[in-house]
Motif scaffolding. Structure first.
Motif, short mmCIF file in Angstrom:
data_model
loop_
_atom_site.label_atom_id
_atom_site.label_comp_id
_atom_site.label_asym_id
_atom_site.label_seq_id
_atom_site.Cartn_x
_atom_site.Cartn_y
_atom_site.Cartn_z
N GLY A 150 7.92 -4.83 -2.36
CA GLY A 150 7.73 -3.46 -1.93
C GLY A 150 7.50 -2.49 -3.06
N THR A 151 7.10 -3.00 -4.23
CA THR A 151 6.82 -2.11 -5.35
C THR A 151 5.56 -1.30 -5.09
OG1 THR A 151 7.84 -3.68 -6.87
CG2 THR A 151 6.38 -2.04 -7.84
N VAL A 152 4.62 -1.91 -4.39
CA VAL A 152 3.37 -1.23 -4.02
C VAL A 152 3.42 -0.93 -2.53
CG1 VAL A 152 0.86 -1.40 -3.93
CG2 VAL A 152 2.12 -2.44 -5.84
N ILE A 153 3.21 0.34 -2.20
CA ILE A 153 3.30 0.80 -0.81
C ILE A 153 1.94 1.33 -0.38
CG2 ILE A 153 4.42 2.42 0.77
CD1 ILE A 153 6.77 2.51 -1.27
N PHE A 154 1.42 0.78 0.72
CA PHE A 154 0.16 1.27 1.27
C PHE A 154 0.48 2.23 2.42
CE2 PHE A 154 -1.08 -2.56 -0.90
CZ PHE A 154 -2.31 -2.24 -1.44
N ALA A 155 0.12 3.49 2.22
CA ALA A 155 0.49 4.54 3.17
C ALA A 155 -0.54 4.77 4.26
CB ALA A 155 0.74 5.85 2.42
N GLY A 156 -1.74 4.22 4.10
CA GLY A 156 -2.80 4.49 5.08
C GLY A 156 -3.44 5.83 4.84
N PHE A 157 -4.27 6.24 5.78
CA PHE A 157 -4.96 7.52 5.65
C PHE A 157 -4.00 8.69 5.76
CE2 PHE A 157 -8.52 4.83 7.20
CZ PHE A 157 -9.45 5.12 6.21
N LEU A 204 9.14 -1.48 -16.23
CA LEU A 204 9.16 -0.13 -15.68
C LEU A 204 9.61 -0.17 -14.22
CD1 LEU A 204 8.47 2.90 -16.10
CD2 LEU A 204 6.19 2.38 -15.17
N LYS A 205 10.55 0.67 -13.88
CA LYS A 205 11.00 0.81 -12.50
C LYS A 205 10.11 1.86 -11.82
CE LYS A 205 14.30 -2.06 -13.32
NZ LYS A 205 14.20 -3.45 -12.80
N PHE A 206 9.23 1.39 -10.97
CA PHE A 206 8.25 2.31 -10.38
C PHE A 206 7.93 1.90 -8.95
CE2 PHE A 206 5.66 -1.20 -11.76
CZ PHE A 206 4.63 -1.28 -10.85
N LYS A 207 7.35 2.85 -8.25
CA LYS A 207 6.75 2.61 -6.95
C LYS A 207 5.30 3.12 -7.02
CE LYS A 207 10.34 1.08 -4.54
NZ LYS A 207 10.40 -0.20 -3.81
N LEU A 208 4.37 2.28 -6.60
CA LEU A 208 2.97 2.67 -6.56
C LEU A 208 2.61 2.99 -5.12
CD1 LEU A 208 0.13 3.05 -7.67
CD2 LEU A 208 -0.18 0.56 -7.60
N TYR A 209 2.33 4.25 -4.86
CA TYR A 209 2.07 4.75 -3.50
C TYR A 209 0.55 4.92 -3.35
CZ TYR A 209 3.19 7.52 0.71
OH TYR A 209 3.34 7.98 2.00
N ILE A 210 -0.07 4.07 -2.54
CA ILE A 210 -1.52 4.08 -2.37
C ILE A 210 -1.88 4.71 -1.03
CG2 ILE A 210 -3.59 2.66 -2.21
CD1 ILE A 210 -2.24 0.62 -4.01
N VAL A 211 -2.59 5.83 -1.10
CA VAL A 211 -3.00 6.57 0.10
C VAL A 211 -4.48 6.31 0.35
CG1 VAL A 211 -3.22 8.83 1.19
CG2 VAL A 211 -1.26 8.33 -0.31
N ASP A 263 11.21 16.25 -1.27
CA ASP A 263 12.31 15.38 -1.66
C ASP A 263 12.54 14.29 -0.61
OD1 ASP A 263 12.73 16.81 -3.98
OD2 ASP A 263 14.19 18.17 -3.06
N ILE A 264 12.26 14.62 0.64
CA ILE A 264 12.43 13.63 1.71
C ILE A 264 11.44 12.48 1.52
CG2 ILE A 264 12.23 13.25 4.20
CD1 ILE A 264 13.19 16.11 4.63
N LEU A 265 10.18 12.83 1.22
CA LEU A 265 9.17 11.80 1.02
C LEU A 265 9.49 10.97 -0.22
CD1 LEU A 265 6.54 10.46 1.82
CD2 LEU A 265 5.30 12.23 0.55
N ARG A 266 9.95 11.62 -1.29
CA ARG A 266 10.30 10.88 -2.50
C ARG A 266 11.45 9.91 -2.23
NH1 ARG A 266 8.52 11.85 -7.53
NH2 ARG A 266 10.47 11.00 -8.38
N GLN A 267 12.40 10.33 -1.44
CA GLN A 267 13.53 9.44 -1.11
C GLN A 267 13.04 8.26 -0.29
OE1 GLN A 267 16.58 9.48 -2.17
NE2 GLN A 267 17.35 7.81 -0.88
N GLU A 268 12.05 8.52 0.56
CA GLU A 268 11.50 7.44 1.37
C GLU A 268 10.71 6.45 0.52
OE1 GLU A 268 7.86 7.05 4.61
OE2 GLU A 268 9.14 8.85 4.69
N ILE A 269 9.96 6.97 -0.45
CA ILE A 269 9.14 6.10 -1.31
C ILE A 269 9.99 5.38 -2.34
CG2 ILE A 269 7.27 6.05 -3.01
CD1 ILE A 269 6.12 8.55 -1.64
N ALA A 270 10.85 6.15 -3.03
CA ALA A 270 11.61 5.61 -4.16
C ALA A 270 13.10 5.91 -3.99
CB ALA A 270 11.08 6.20 -5.47
N PRO A 271 13.77 5.20 -3.10
CA PRO A 271 15.19 5.50 -2.82
C PRO A 271 16.10 5.30 -4.01
CG PRO A 271 14.50 3.42 -1.79
CD PRO A 271 13.27 4.08 -2.29
#
Length: 512
Positions: free
Chosen positions: A298-305, A267-274, A226-234
């Motif tokens: 900030g709709t698309v988030i690049f998280a890195g490796f 669509l209200k979304f966040k795209l999290y790219i790992v 839930d912490i990560l989800r809040q960080e990605i999609a507050p």
């Protein structure tokens, strides 16, 4: 083979000497992680495995390596050979020519019982070419695991007509090498790959399906954070995830178009790219393709490796997994997502077509149909009940694919191959004995043996020289293929450098 007890490891393989050659070794990508799992499984059960792999320019994984010459009580766990790192992915290299006799000497001091080629390319091609020049009594049996569609990558990365030439070159080389008698089995991960190999006229009796396993304890719905989800999609947006190396052949152009289409539909979304790329210019180019969705809103988030538990948490914390590559021979990330209880929307091409059950664990859409892909994402995004149903189905499906059973299947094939090779050598020896006896009965006595032997010596010398000439010609052909590929990649690398240098000098980009 299908009736073998894959729940157990074959006792007959313990102590056998296996030379495993791979194009990458470490947590570099799905293929190399698969190879690591096999090596660890074989060693844990008593098989004597030495790995041959290229040096890496920017390695995230440096295994223990013994540089001293092996003795009877000591052998290297891995032999690193030099090569030229690929500009698109420095973790992979085009290796320089390496003599098979040197690899034998450095690994076990003599020839192994079996050679296993993981996704053969620059290393595997050299090994197969050199082995086919050996006399039958010195040919070590080979098992290949075809996991990388090199021709498919070339078709995407290279411009016309170089792409067509590269595809033809790889198809010709693979057909020539795979059809030799020393290659006993070629594992393939999906129907897509089998069709390709059959098109190269590889004998069907050599082909055997081998899918991949997944760590269902690491990749588990319970890893949801839930912490990560809040960080990605507050703001509670739907979380879409893509896990992939950032590279052109991974379908990021299609993914960027899909993200813009989803945004246009409201669509209200966040795209999290790992994922990432060791080449900063390639990574920057992929990020730029998403435009304002990434740089501004900030709709698309690049998280890195991400690896280990961090990667597992990223999977499980998402709502829908998006897979846009059409060059995957299997698609391990798809199976890891399903194990995490996350339904998948994928283009119906390559390995994912055999993993995703359309309408049960996710959706498959026509490869070029962007509208159909976006429609399926919208369907899942708007229906929480359907996502939950697909999530349960996906997890149940992934639980059937365990690494232990899959790696045991490889081990049993290794035992059968070694036994078959031994029987063939025994039969060849008996045939030679029977031939000698027949000659004696026909009156060819001891007085003719010495002259025949004397005459055979220059013949053997000539045959050896011819074999060396064929080997040299083959090595030159393969080397030229890689030189052309490497030269083009160097050209690309220089282009990236010039582009990065010119961009850095623009106003507002930190230039002077």
């Amino acid at each position: 083979m299908d009736s073998a007890p894959f729940s157990t490891f074959p006792d007959a393989l313990r102590g056998k000497r296996i030379l495993l050659c791979t194009e990458s070794f470490g947590p570099v990508n799905g293929v190399s992680r698969t190879t690591m799992m096999l090596v660890n499984h074989l060693r844990a059960n008593g098989a004597n495995v030495v790995v041959v792999a290229p040096h890496t320019a920017e390695s995230t994984f440096v295994p223990k390596e013994l540089v001293a010459a092996p003795s009877s009580a000591q052998k290297p766990e891995i032999i690193r050979i030099h090569g030229y790192p690929l500009p698109y992915n420095p973790e992979l290299s085009i290796v320089y020519p390496a003599r098979l006799s040197v690899l034998y000497r450095r690994s076990f001091g003599s020839a192994p019982d079996l050679i296993y080629l993981a996704s053969p390319a620059s290393v595997g091609f050299q090994v197969m070419l050199q082995l086919r020049q050996q006399p039958p009594e010195r040919q070590i049996p080979i098992i290949c695991n075809f996991q990388t569609d090199l021709a498919g990558y070339c078709a995407i990365l290279f411009p016309w007509p170089l792409s067509n030439l590269a595809v033809l070159a790889f198809a010709t080389v693979q057909s020539f090498l795979f059809n030799h008698t020393s290659v006993k089995t070629i594992f393939y991960p999906s129907r897509f790959v089998r069709r390709y190999l059959e098109e190269q006229r590889v004998q069907s009796d050599k082909l055997e399906v081998l899918q991949r396993g997944v760590d269902t304890e690491l990749f588990h719905p319970a890893r949801r954070s839930d912490i990560l989800r809040q960080e990605i999609a507050p703001a509670g947006e739907i979380v879409l995830i893509c896990v992939s190396r950032l590279a052109g052949e991974k379908g990021f152009g299609f993914l960027a178009d899909a993200a813009r289409a989803l945004d246009a539909r409201g669509l209200k979304f966040k795209l999290y790219i790992v994922g990432g790329n060791r080449n900063a210019a390639v990574e920057a180019e992929i990020k730029d393709s998403f435009g304002s969705l990434s740089t501004g809103r900030g709709t698309v988030i690049f998280a890195g490796f991400r690896v280990g538990e961090a990667l597992a948490a990223a999977y499980a914390s998402a709502d829908i997994f998006l897979h846009c590559s059409t060059t995957e021979t299997f698609g391990l990330v798809v199976l890891e997502s399903m194990a995490s209880g996350v339904p998948v929307v994928a283009r119906d091409e390559g390995g994912p077509s055999d993993i995703v059950r359309d309408g049960e664990t996710g959706y498959l859409t026509p490869p070029a149909d962007l509208t159909a892909f976006v429609d399926r994402v919208m369907t899942l995004a708007k229906d929480a009940g359907l996502r939950k149903q697909f999530s349960t189905n996906a997890r149940a499906h992934a639980e059937q694919a365990t690494w232990e059973r899959i790696n045991n299947k490889v081990a049993w094939r290794m035992v059968e191959t070694i036994d078959q090779s031994r029987r063939e050598r025994i039969q060849a020896g008996l045939s030679q004995t029977h031939s000698s006896q027949a000659q004696a009965e026909e009156g060819i006595g001891a007085t003719t043996t010495t002259p025949l032997l004397a005459r055979s010596l220059p013949i053997n010398i000539v045959q050896t020289q011819l074999a060396n000439a064929r080997l040299a010609a083959g090595m030159v052909a393969i080397s030229l293929t890689w030189v052309v590929v490497g030269a083009y990649l160097v050209f690309i690398k220089v282009g990236f450098w010039i582009k990065a240098a010119s961009t850095s000098c623009l106003p507002g980009r930190g230039g002077i």
